[in-house]
Design a protein around this motif. Structure first.
Motif, short mmCIF file in Angstrom:
data_model
loop_
_atom_site.label_atom_id
_atom_site.label_comp_id
_atom_site.label_asym_id
_atom_site.label_seq_id
_atom_site.Cartn_x
_atom_site.Cartn_y
_atom_site.Cartn_z
N SER A 87 7.50 -21.19 9.83
CA SER A 87 7.07 -21.84 8.59
C SER A 87 6.04 -21.01 7.83
N ALA A 88 5.86 -19.76 8.22
CA ALA A 88 4.82 -18.92 7.61
C ALA A 88 5.01 -18.80 6.11
N ARG A 89 3.92 -18.96 5.38
CA ARG A 89 3.92 -18.79 3.93
C ARG A 89 2.72 -17.93 3.56
N GLY A 90 2.97 -16.91 2.76
CA GLY A 90 1.89 -16.05 2.33
C GLY A 90 1.45 -15.10 3.41
N PRO A 91 0.61 -14.15 3.11
CA PRO A 91 0.14 -13.20 4.13
C PRO A 91 -0.61 -13.92 5.25
N LEU A 92 -0.26 -13.59 6.48
CA LEU A 92 -0.90 -14.17 7.66
C LEU A 92 -1.74 -13.13 8.37
N PRO A 93 -2.77 -13.57 9.09
CA PRO A 93 -3.48 -12.63 9.97
C PRO A 93 -2.55 -12.15 11.07
N CYS A 94 -2.93 -11.07 11.74
CA CYS A 94 -2.06 -10.46 12.74
C CYS A 94 -2.86 -10.01 13.95
N LEU A 95 -2.31 -10.31 15.13
CA LEU A 95 -2.82 -9.76 16.39
C LEU A 95 -1.88 -8.66 16.83
N TYR A 96 -2.41 -7.45 16.93
CA TYR A 96 -1.65 -6.32 17.47
C TYR A 96 -1.91 -6.28 18.96
N ALA A 157 2.23 -3.70 6.20
CA ALA A 157 1.66 -5.05 6.23
C ALA A 157 2.29 -5.96 5.18
N SER A 158 2.43 -5.47 3.97
CA SER A 158 2.96 -6.31 2.91
C SER A 158 4.38 -6.76 3.21
N ALA A 159 5.22 -5.84 3.66
CA ALA A 159 6.61 -6.19 3.97
C ALA A 159 6.71 -7.15 5.15
N LEU A 160 5.74 -7.08 6.06
CA LEU A 160 5.75 -7.95 7.23
C LEU A 160 5.10 -9.30 6.97
N VAL A 165 -6.36 -7.09 5.78
CA VAL A 165 -7.79 -7.14 6.11
C VAL A 165 -8.05 -8.08 7.29
N ARG A 166 -6.97 -8.65 7.85
CA ARG A 166 -7.14 -9.54 9.01
C ARG A 166 -6.21 -9.10 10.15
N ILE A 167 -6.42 -7.89 10.60
CA ILE A 167 -5.68 -7.35 11.75
C ILE A 167 -6.64 -7.19 12.92
#
Length: 329
Positions: A87-96, A157-160, A165-167
Motif C-alpha cells: 500500500s506504499a504511497r509516496g517516497p518511503l524511508p528505507c533500511l539497507y 532512490a526515486s525509481a524505487l 534523505v531517510r536511508i
C-alpha cells in the motif's frame, strides 16, 4: 563456598532451548577454510532455511529482486532483494540490510522473514544485499559489494520510491560489521548520506582481546575460537595483526565522528559484548548519538534461535521503535 556458575547456568531460561539449535548448527563444524566450506554450508543452509520457513508471513509486503551493473573484473553485479509495503504511497524511508553469518555463511534469502517484518512494522522499504562470502572472497570483496549496493540504492532512490534523505543501514553479527564498515565507507567516500545505523551484536574487532572475548572462548554459541576462524577466513594471516584497515574491522577506527546516529544491541553472554560497548562509547565521545543496550542473560543471536521468547520480542521492538524515530526525525 559458592560453586561458580557455568555459561549455561547464566543463560536466561527462556532462551536456553535455542542453545540446542546452536549446537546442531555450529557444534563441531571445523574451521572456515576453502576445503571445509562446501560441507559447512551444506550443513548450515537447511537449518537457516528452516528458520526462514518458520518466520511469520506478512501479506502486505511484496518482494522483488534487482541487480547492480557489474563494475569490471573482480566486481560482479550485486543482487538485491527489495521488500515493499503493497500500500506504499509516496517516497518511503528505507533500511539497507546486511545479512549475518560471520561473513562466511548465510544468504540474503534467509532473512526474508526479518526484512519483511521491518517493512511491515516500520512502514519502510527494505533493501537486502547479497554480498560475496569469505574465504573464497576475502576482504575487501564483501564490504565493497555492500557499498556498491548502497550506492546503487541511493542513485535509484526515486525509481524505487525511496526518500533519499531517510536511508538507514543495518545488520546483525557478521552483517553488523559490514553495515558499520559500509557506513564508514559512505562517510569517507562522500556519500551516500545516511540517517541511521542499526548495529545488532556486530562482529567489529578481529583482535579478540576484550574481556568478553577472553571469557567466552569456547561456549555453546559463537565463541572466540569460532570468531578467530571467521576473521582468518576474511583477512588471512593479517587477522589480529597490526595492519588491518578499519573498513575491514571498524573497531580499528580511531575517528568515529560524522557518523549517523545508532542503536547497538548485544547480549551479556557473548564474545562481542565489550567491543560493542567500546564502539558505542567512542561514537558518543565523537559526538554521535548512540543508544546501547546490553541484554542480561542473552548469548549471541539468542533472538534468532528463540524468536518467540519475550527477550527476543523486546529486542525486535527496540529496533522497530528506533527506526520509526529515526525516520520521523
Amino acid at each position: 563456598m559458592t560453586t561458580p556458575r557455568t555459561f549455561e547456568d547464566r543463560v536466561l531460561e527462556e532462551v536456553r532451548p535455542g542453545l540446542e539449535v546452536f549446537k546442531l548448527a555450529f557444534g563441531g563444524i571445523g574451521d572456515f577454510t576453502p576445503d571445509n566450506m562446501p560441507a559447512i554450508r551444506a550443513h548450515l543452509d537447511p537449518i537457516f532455511e528452516a528458520g526462514r520457513d518458520a518466520a511469520p508471513r506478512f501479506d502486505d509486503i511484496e518482494m522483488s529482486e534487482r541487480h547492480t551493473d557489474a563494475a569490471g573484473p573482480g566486481h560482479p553485479a550485486v543482487s538485491l532483494r527489495i521488500y515493499r509495503p503493497k500500500s506504499a504511497r509516496g517516497p518511503l524511508p528505507c533500511l539497507y540490510w546486511v545479512h549475518g553469518g560471520g561473513m562466511v555463511v548465510g544468504a540474503a534469502r534467509f532473512d526474508d522473514g526479518e526484512c519483511s517484518a521491518y517493512a511491515h512494522h516500520v512502514g519502510c522499504i527494505v533493501v537486502s544485499v547479497e554480498y560475496r562470502l569469505a574465504p573464497e572472497h576475502p576482504y575487501p570483496s564483501g564490504v565493497e559489494d555492500c557499498y556498491r549496493g548502497l550506492h546503487w540504492l541511493a542513485q535509484n532512490a526515486s525509481a524505487l520510491g525511496v526518500d533519499p534523505v531517510r536511508i538507514a543501514v543495518g545488520g546483525r553479527s557478521g552483517g553488523g560489521v559490514l553495515a558499520a564498515a559500509t557506513v564508514l565507507m559512505a562517510r569517507d567516500r562522500g556519500g551516500p548520506a545516511l540517517c541511521y545505523q542499526l548495529l545488532i551484536y556486530p562482529q567489529l574487532d578481529d583482535r579478540n582481546n576484550t574481556p568478553s572475548a577472553l571469557e567466552f572462548e569456547d561456549v555453546v554459541s559463537w565463541g572466540a575460537r569460532t570468531n578467530r576462524s571467521a576473521w582468518k577466513a576474511v583477512l588471512g594471516d593479517k587477522a589480529g595483526g597490526p595492519d588491518v584497515p578499519y573498513h575491514a574491522a571498524p573497531a580499528r577506527a580511531t575517528d568515529l565522528s560524522r557518523l549517523p546516529p545508532a542503536l547497538m544491541q548485544a547480549g551479556e553472554l557473548e564474545v562481542f559484548r565489550d567491543e560493542c560497548i567500546d564502539y558505542a562509547m567512542r561514537m558518543m565521545q565523537a559526538g554521535v548519538p548512540c543508544e546501547m543496550h546490553v541484554h542480561p542473560g542473552l548469548y549471541h543471536a539468542s533472538d534468532m534461535f528463540n524468536p518467540g521468547a519475550p527477550s527476543s520480542r523486546r529486542m525486535a521492538e527496540g529496533r522497530y521503535s528506533a527506526l520509526r524515530r529515526a525516520f520521523a526525525a
